[in-house]
Design a protein around this motif. Structure first.
Motif, PDB file in Angstrom:
ATOM      1  N   SER A 290      88.399  41.626  47.409  1.00 47.31           N
ATOM      2  CA  SER A 290      89.760  41.743  47.926  1.00 47.31           C
ATOM      3  C   SER A 290      90.604  42.647  47.024  1.00 47.31           C
ATOM      4  CB  SER A 290      90.401  40.367  48.088  1.00 47.31           C
ATOM      5  OG  SER A 290      90.538  39.735  46.863  1.00 47.31           O
ATOM      6  N   VAL A 291      90.352  42.598  45.715  1.00 47.49           N
ATOM      7  CA  VAL A 291      91.105  43.483  44.831  1.00 47.49           C
ATOM      8  C   VAL A 291      90.793  44.937  45.161  1.00 47.49           C
ATOM      9  CG1 VAL A 291      91.293  44.275  42.444  1.00 47.49           C
ATOM     10  CG2 VAL A 291      91.377  41.858  42.939  1.00 47.49           C
ATOM     11  N   ILE A 292      89.505  45.231  45.365  1.00 48.50           N
ATOM     12  CA  ILE A 292      89.131  46.609  45.692  1.00 48.50           C
ATOM     13  C   ILE A 292      89.795  47.052  46.987  1.00 48.50           C
ATOM     14  CG2 ILE A 292      87.209  48.060  46.407  1.00 48.50           C
ATOM     15  CD1 ILE A 292      85.461  46.565  44.451  1.00 48.50           C
ATOM     16  N   VAL A 293      89.693  46.205  48.007  1.00 43.29           N
ATOM     17  CA  VAL A 293      90.233  46.584  49.317  1.00 43.29           C
ATOM     18  C   VAL A 293      91.741  46.773  49.236  1.00 43.29           C
ATOM     19  CG1 VAL A 293      90.614  45.769  51.658  1.00 43.29           C
ATOM     20  CG2 VAL A 293      88.374  45.507  50.604  1.00 43.29           C
ATOM     21  N   GLU A 361      94.212  47.201  38.270  1.00 40.12           N
ATOM     22  CA  GLU A 361      93.309  46.041  38.219  1.00 40.12           C
ATOM     23  C   GLU A 361      93.556  45.240  36.949  1.00 40.12           C
ATOM     24  OE1 GLU A 361      90.206  43.674  36.894  1.00 40.12           O
ATOM     25  OE2 GLU A 361      90.289  45.700  36.063  1.00 40.12           O
ATOM     26  N   ALA A 362      93.727  45.966  35.842  1.00 44.61           N
ATOM     27  CA  ALA A 362      93.975  45.267  34.578  1.00 44.61           C
ATOM     28  C   ALA A 362      95.302  44.530  34.632  1.00 44.61           C
ATOM     29  CB  ALA A 362      93.961  46.270  33.429  1.00 44.61           C
ATOM     30  N   ALA A 363      96.318  45.175  35.209  1.00 44.77           N
ATOM     31  CA  ALA A 363      97.636  44.541  35.300  1.00 44.77           C
ATOM     32  C   ALA A 363      97.546  43.283  36.150  1.00 44.77           C
ATOM     33  CB  ALA A 363      98.656  45.509  35.874  1.00 44.77           C
ATOM     34  N   LEU A 369      95.969  37.514  38.768  1.00 47.66           N
ATOM     35  CA  LEU A 369      95.621  37.737  40.172  1.00 47.66           C
ATOM     36  C   LEU A 369      94.506  38.753  40.290  1.00 47.66           C
ATOM     37  CD1 LEU A 369      99.198  37.812  41.654  1.00 47.66           C
ATOM     38  CD2 LEU A 369      97.425  36.214  42.284  1.00 47.66           C
ATOM     39  N   GLY A 370      93.667  38.797  39.296  1.00 44.02           N
ATOM     40  CA  GLY A 370      92.623  39.812  39.277  1.00 44.02           C
ATOM     41  C   GLY A 370      91.392  39.398  40.048  1.00 44.02           C
TER      42      GLY A 370
END
Lengths: 428, 557, 328
Positions: A290-293, A361-363, A369-370
């Motif tokens: 989901s992070v990638i999308v 992503e790091a943030a 929420l990563g």
């Protein structure tokens, strides 16, 4: 200097270095590959069952570590990148890529490995502990299956190991006294593994220290590079396809479609993407996918604008109108006429986007929420390090540095590509 | 030349910085000899007890508004004792179905109006009116109420004189004054306000209070400053002149300020900071024990068929109490307790905290970490690793599941990592999934998970029915869907039992059943580490809270 | 010219209203269709489950989606964004508590970024490709790559945890009100120094980079050589020709940057516990305060649009040829 240090020297050098250091593991992996082949023929079911991701990963990196230098040597004159002089950017880029590809080979422990917490947690960099090996049950039989299991357990690093004890020091009298931080453990001597009458003891070395779970930070960094780059590649790919397709549609069709899509782009640009990302992740759950999308979906707007304006520009040009009259289809047109024109701004944009995505992503991981804690992530490492700020500075230092260097590399690469594509910029 | 000018400019900046630094250095150490400063993590939304939903709001409204009676915690028995407050004295009638209260006639609201029995009746009316959405709505268990849970005022309250009030309770319930501990509000202020809009305009009303302290100033996101009310009968001349609730959202700054003497008391101190803080002689650690516990929940029923048609079918993996027992054996709870909580807590045996000394069964001991035994139990139940993948199987089904945890809780993330590795050793494959708390709790309430880790705090007085009664419609907080007919019977008996000894005996019986069934794996009771500056004297920190009855505290500089 | 700017304004306002409407409608449906329940925070051992049900009812969450949307739109026409679930006062009153700080904080940071960026760039071009120039360039690239939270956490580690000379969070000491003016301002300043550094470093690097490259470009242009050959003093060339030409292209970047700053410097606010729009928005998201989420998004949308518009008008003022491009 007469001899310039070129990128391909570096690449081959690093690969050879890894091969020398990890020689035993690589050799074992090769013999395991043969066993797996044999097993595939003899007992197909079992072989497939045990061919899991870590094993395939290990096979692939062991093969590539040998193939890669060969390819680099072969292509050294053909690929310009390999033949250029090394710079800080190229060194960093190479190291990152090597981390990415050879993570299982480079790391000296499973990123999730933990054992004897009070002994190993929050150890500073360059520390090490003693490893006492316990007697294991001998795997009986000499058939192919047991060979497979024996070899596999040697190669694949698990996140647990019930056959070792980590300790500060030990003393062997009548009993084996094992000293740990908060006490002594006395074991009967015959539980400890022997080789030629001497107890088997090794050392576990933590290059960059350990975190609050006693996990090796170096291994987590190496695997974290994988996650960061994977997230970067994945979401940039999504942004790319969205931007290309929608931008092309908008520019090519014009009219109503253009109006709607442009308004949607304006809408997304009218508030910071991070809020949108957090909203979606908070509401629909956060995982690697989901992070990638979501990051992919939040970064397509600038590409859309580039593609759309380029398409509109070309649409009015003569050669395009001619091409259309000749009877070329829209998608052919896209590939033949438009793509070459927009390639360079897109590539530059993507590289910058890549850096931005890794940062995002790091943030997100920092905000909790990563990508979750299934995989190590630099942002999450910094986040958890913040809780131990007073006791373990190394927990945020190394992931922080890695993050800065990676983003620096991406930005620098983008800048260099920009100069390469638009040499006009270089001389003002 | 220009560079020189710029250096000049930088010089100014450095100069200003230096002043600031010196200024902030000289800033420290208490300038408030007569004030107690309590560090809290977030601002409150209301000082009104009607809308005090959080702990801090409750603490503050308790200092501002008084109630009919007050509770005291009895350490020895682990029970609550009623003490007079606005009611000087009370007497039960013969069948204990009603109580007659003598109210104080020397209490005045801050605008000069006298407190009377009318305020009591009005307060209960307002609290239980559904339209008001007060924090106590739905919690009154001892009064007659209509279907919307609005208290039947006419039948319940009989005002005999302005200072004499008779309260009739519901029929056939054990006598209990629990509902009389509600802080009361002034009728003359609230009676003319439209109840529907009360919740949104409540902040515009100037607080009119009768408590030992009054609200002097409320700086949004900064501090809530209370000053002592010298007219109150609870006023102590040696007590603090001011109690200031200082909002410090960042945890690290809260700790630094406690260490530097800028705040006098704060709660929820992390265990890793205790060592450095306890080195300071002027600080006193006083953990609140046994209010909160973390648990590892196994859904006792199958979530899918429950979702489909509310059918109760035992869970495919965790429906078997033997399996749940094995999992409890397999988890090294002591390691988490020791490593993360630094032993600031204790292993949990069941849902009743050790502080309830009369109710807890001390003969039950926590199951000790024993992976071999766990593996054996699982093997006996048919879980075996036949194909040597490292994961147990039974009838073709793998012993693998997702363990859900809410994000933002370091202890649970830590524990989950340990648990995952512990279970892997006995051949159970666990995948940890972290969910944002809102999503997590919504799904938990719908019983959608197979396994998860969460925490809960026990209510005082004890309440077993809401959490362990089988009927899921009536007990939304039986999260793990525990089903046991015997337990149900005992729970119903507890609720109607009037004799305290028998009741305590019933609690023990219930504990034994739960101990055997392991509906969840109770992990540990977690101390709430409260630390305060020793200049505060006469402070009693009980399970009822850190800032409880703060008007009794005195100051010694 | 005036007329054209007027048309530009009208056109922009029309499309902005459309965009904002799209934005909040999109958000509305996204919020209602997402998992999570705003009444969940009312579940606790001390509160009754019935209360949660009542609160759901008062939030209108028990009504159908269409029903909720129509009443939302109806309220919107009256300029009413509803009542915040958490604060229980109208959304705009909540935002008004947070917006002034954000405006002040972001404008201060913006000015710091511009001034510092300009200062460094003018140092840099004293000798292009000299040692100083190269050093500043490299450092700015590294700072640009450093995530805000790494900088912030490091600052807290050094100045608050170890040295304990600066407060690590909040806006002012609560005794602040009783101070005389100078210590009061000092108190505020000591609280804001680290957040301002954290927030401004990245932007400074961006402005520095652009300005430096622009300066270099302008100096390389032929007309500067002409001017020099006429014997005009270097100082005058710098002031009258180089600076305006170098700053022009910066305006739209500055507009975007300011717009983002206005919506709240999320990470900085989280690290230092500041009462700004970013943290308000995040808390609203995490507690499912639907009306407040829509309200804050709307406000930050309006601010972004306004700053972009102002940037465009400024650009037109400086270069009148641009108006055509912007009109289309």
């Amino acid at each position: 200097m007469k001899y310039k240090l070129k990128n391909w020297y570096l690449l081959i050098g690093i690969c050879l270095f890894i091969i020398v250091i990890k020689f035993e593991i690589i050799l074992n992996t090769y013999s395991l590959i043969f066993i797996v082949f044999e097993l595939l023929i003899k007992n197909y079911k079992i072989a497939v069952l045990h061919l899991d991701m870590p094993l395939i990963d290990m096979f692939a990196s062991s093969m590539l570590i040998v193939i890669m230098p060969a390819i680099a040597f072969y292509l050294r004159r053909k690929l310009k990148i390999l033949d250029t002089k090394i710079s800080i950017t190229s060194i960093l880029l190479l190291i990152l890529l090597i981390f990415f590809i050879f993570a299982p080979l480079i790391s000296n422990a499973n990123p999730d490995f933990q054992k004897n917490l009070n002994e190993t947690h929050l150890l500073p960099p360059f520390s090490s502990v003693e490893v006492v090996h316990l007697k294991t049950k001998q795997i009986v039989g000499n058939n192919i299956q047991s060979k497979f299991f024996a070899l596999k357990s040697k190669i694949i690093k698990n996140s647990f190991d019930e056959n070792i004890i980590l300790a500060d020091s030990m003393h062997f009298g009548n009993e084996a006294d094992i000293f740990e931080k908060d006490g002594k453990l006395a074991l009967p001597k015959d539980t400890i593994a022997n080789s030629f009458g001497k107890p088997v003891i090794s050392r576990m070395f933590y290059l960059l220290g350990t975190d609050e779970f006693g996990r090796d930070i170096f291994s987590r960094l190496v695997f974290g590079a994988r996650v960061s780059l994977f997230v970067g590649f994945g979401s940039v790919l999504i942004s790319l396809s969205l931007g290309l397709i929608l931008g092309f549609l908008s520019g090519y069709l014009g009219g109503f479609v253009d109006l709607i899509l442009s308004r949607i782009v304006d809408m997304f640009l009218s508030f910071p993407a991070i809020f949108f990302v957090i909203l979606i992740l908070a509401f629909f759950g956060n995982s690697l996918l989901s992070v990638i999308v979501v990051l992919g979906f939040s970064g397509w707007m600038s590409l859309f604008k580039i593609v759309r304006s380029e398409v509109i520009l070309i649409k009015c040009k003569d050669y395009f109108i001619t091409a259309k009259m000749v009877g070329l289809k829209p998608n052919n047109l896209l590939i033949r006429e438009i793509l070459p024109n927009i390639l360079s701004p897109i590539i530059v944009n993507l590289v910058f986007q890549f850096g931005a995505v890794i940062l995002a992503e790091a943030a997100l991981s920092y905000l909790g929420l990563g990508i979750g804690n299934l995989y190590p992530s630099w942002g999450a490492m910094i986040n958890s390090g913040q809780n131990y700020l007073n006791q373990a500075w190394w927990m945020i230092l190394s992931p922080g540095l890695c993050l800065i260097l990676t983003i620096y590399t991406a930005n620098d690469l983008g800048r260099k590509l920009n100069l390469y594509f638009n040499p006009r910029l270089n001389n003002g | 030349m220009q560079i020189l000018k710029k250096i000049n400019f930088f010089g100014y900046i450095v100069f200003i910085l230096l002043i600031v630094i010196l200024q902030s250095c000289s800033n420290n150490f208490n300038k408030h000899p007569n004030a107690i400063i309590i560090g809290i993590s977030s601002d409150i939304e209301s000082t009104n007890p009607l809308f005090s939903y959080t702990v801090n709001e409750g603490d503050i409204s308790e200092l501002l508004y008084m109630s009919l009676i007050q509770y005291k915690w009895d350490e020895k028995s682990g029970e609550l004792i009623d003490e007079p407050m606005l009611a000087k004295d009370w007497s039960w009638n013969s069948d204990s179905s009603s109580v007659t209260l003598d109210l104080r006639n020397d209490v005045y609201w801050s605008d000069g109006v006298q407190f009377t029995a009318e305020d009591v009746v009005f307060s209960f009316d307002l609290y239980s009116d559904p339209i008001v959405q007060s924090s106590r709505y739905g919690t009154f268990k001892t009064f007659e109420a209509d279907t919307t849970l609005h208290i039947d005022i006419n039948r319940t309250f009989e005002v005999e004189s302005p200072f004499k009030l008779r309260i009739n309770f519901k029929k056939n319930i054990p006598p209990d004054l629990i509902d009389l501990t509600v802080p009361l509000i002034p009728k003359h202020i609230f009676q003319n306000i439209d109840r529907k809009n009360l919740i949104t305009i409540e902040k515009q009303i100037k607080p009119v209070t009768d408590g030992p302290f009054y609200l002097a100033e409320w700086q949004k996101n900064q501090a809530i400053i209370l000053k002592s009310n010298e007219r109150s009968f609870l006023h102590k001349p040696s007590g603090a002149k001011e109690i200031i609730f200082k909002v410090v959202p960042d945890y690290l700054s809260r700790i630094t300020q406690l260490r530097e003497g800028e705040i006098d008391l704060t709660e929820d101190i992390k265990t890793e900071d205790l060592k450095q803080l306890s080195g300071k002689k002027y600080l006193q650690l006083m953990p609140i024990k046994g209010r909160e516990y973390d648990y590892l929940a196994w859904n006792n029923i199958d979530p899918e068929s429950y979702k489909k048609d509310n059918k109760i079918v035992p869970n495919k993996i965790f429906g078997d109490e033997k399996v749940r027992e094995a999992l409890t054996y397999a988890i090294n709870r002591n390691e988490i307790l020791h490593e993360f909580l630094k032993d600031q807590g204790e292993l949990a045996v069941g849902p009743i905290a050790p502080i309830f000394k009369n109710a807890i069964d001390t003969l039950l001991k926590p199951l000790q970490f024993n992976p071999k035994k766990a593996a054996k139990i699982l093997a006996d139940e048919g879980w075996q690793d036949i194909n040597k993948t490292g994961v147990l199987e039974k009838n073709g089904m793998k012993f693998s599941f997702s363990l859900f945890i809410p994000s933002g809780n370091p202890l649970r993330e830590f524990a989950a990592t340990i648990i995952k590795n512990d279970l892997k050793e006995i051949g159970v494959d666990v995948k940890i999934e972290t969910l944002e708390p809102q999503v997590f709790f919504e799904r938990m309430f719908k019983h959608e998970f197979d396994a998860w880790m969460a925490g809960w705090s026990v209510a005082i007085p004890l309440d077993m029915k809401s959490y362990w009664y089988s009927d899921l419609k009536k007990t939304p907080m039986n999260f793990s869907c525990y089903q046991n007919k015997n337990a149900d019977k005992i729970i119903m008996k507890i609720d109607s039992e009037k004799n305290k000894n028998i009741k305590n005996h019933l609690y023990k019986e219930l504990e034994q059943i739960i101990y055997k069934d392991n509906p969840v794996t109770f992990l540990y009771w977690i101390n709430n580490n409260v630390m305060y500056n020793k200049r505060i004297k006469d402070i009693k920190i009980s399970p009822l809270g850190a800032v409880y009855h703060a008007w009794n505290w005195t100051l010694n500089n | 010219m005036k007329k054209e700017i007027f048309i530009l304004l009208i056109k922009r306002i029309f499309s902005s209203v459309l965009v904002l409407f799209l934005l909040i409608s999109f958000l509305f449906f996204l919020l209602r269709l997402s998992p999570g329940d705003p009444s969940l925070k009312y579940f606790s051992p001390d509160l009754s489950p019935q209360l949660a049900a009542k609160i759901r009812e008062s939030f209108n969450l028990d009504k159908s989606l269409i029903n909720q949307y129509s009443s939302f739109l109806l309220n919107l026409t009256r300029g009413n964004f509803g009542i915040s679930f958490t604060y229980r006062i109208p959304v705009f009153s909540v935002i008004m508590d947070f917006l002034p700080f954000t405006l002040l904080f972001s404008i201060t940071s913006f000015i710091i970024q511009l001034v510092l960026g300009f200062f460094l760039a003018s140092l840099s071009i004293k000798k292009i490709n000299g040692k100083l120039d190269k050093a500043i360039s490299q450092i700015s690239l590294i700072i640009y790559a450093a995530p805000t939270f790494v900088i912030g956490v490091l600052l807290v580690l050094i100045f608050s945890s170890s040295l304990n000379i600066l407060p690590s969070s909040g806006l002012s000491s609560f005794e602040n009100n009783s101070y005389p003016l100078i210590p009061k301002l000092m108190d505020n300043l000591s609280h804001l120094i680290m957040p301002l550094i954290t927030l401004s470093l990245g932007g400074t690097a961006v402005f520095y980079k652009y300005l430096r490259d622009n300066f270099e470009n302008v100096y390389n242009r032929t007309f500067i050589t002409y001017l020099r050959s006429y014997g005009i003093p270097e100082k005058n060339i710098y002031k009258q020709n180089v600076i305006p030409n170098a700053i022009n292209p910066l305006i739209s970047i500055a507009g975007v940057e300011l717009g983002i700053l206005f919506s709240g410097a999320l990470i900085t606010e989280v690290i230092f516990g500041l009462p700004g729009m970013g943290r308000l928005t995040i808390n609203a998201i995490l507690s499912r305060d639907y009306p407040l989420i829509i309200g804050t998004t709307f406000v930050s949308g309006v601010l972004v649009i306004i700053t972009n518009l102002v940037a465009d008008i400024l650009k037109v003022k400086l270069d009148k040829r641009l108006i055509k491009g912007l009109l289309n």
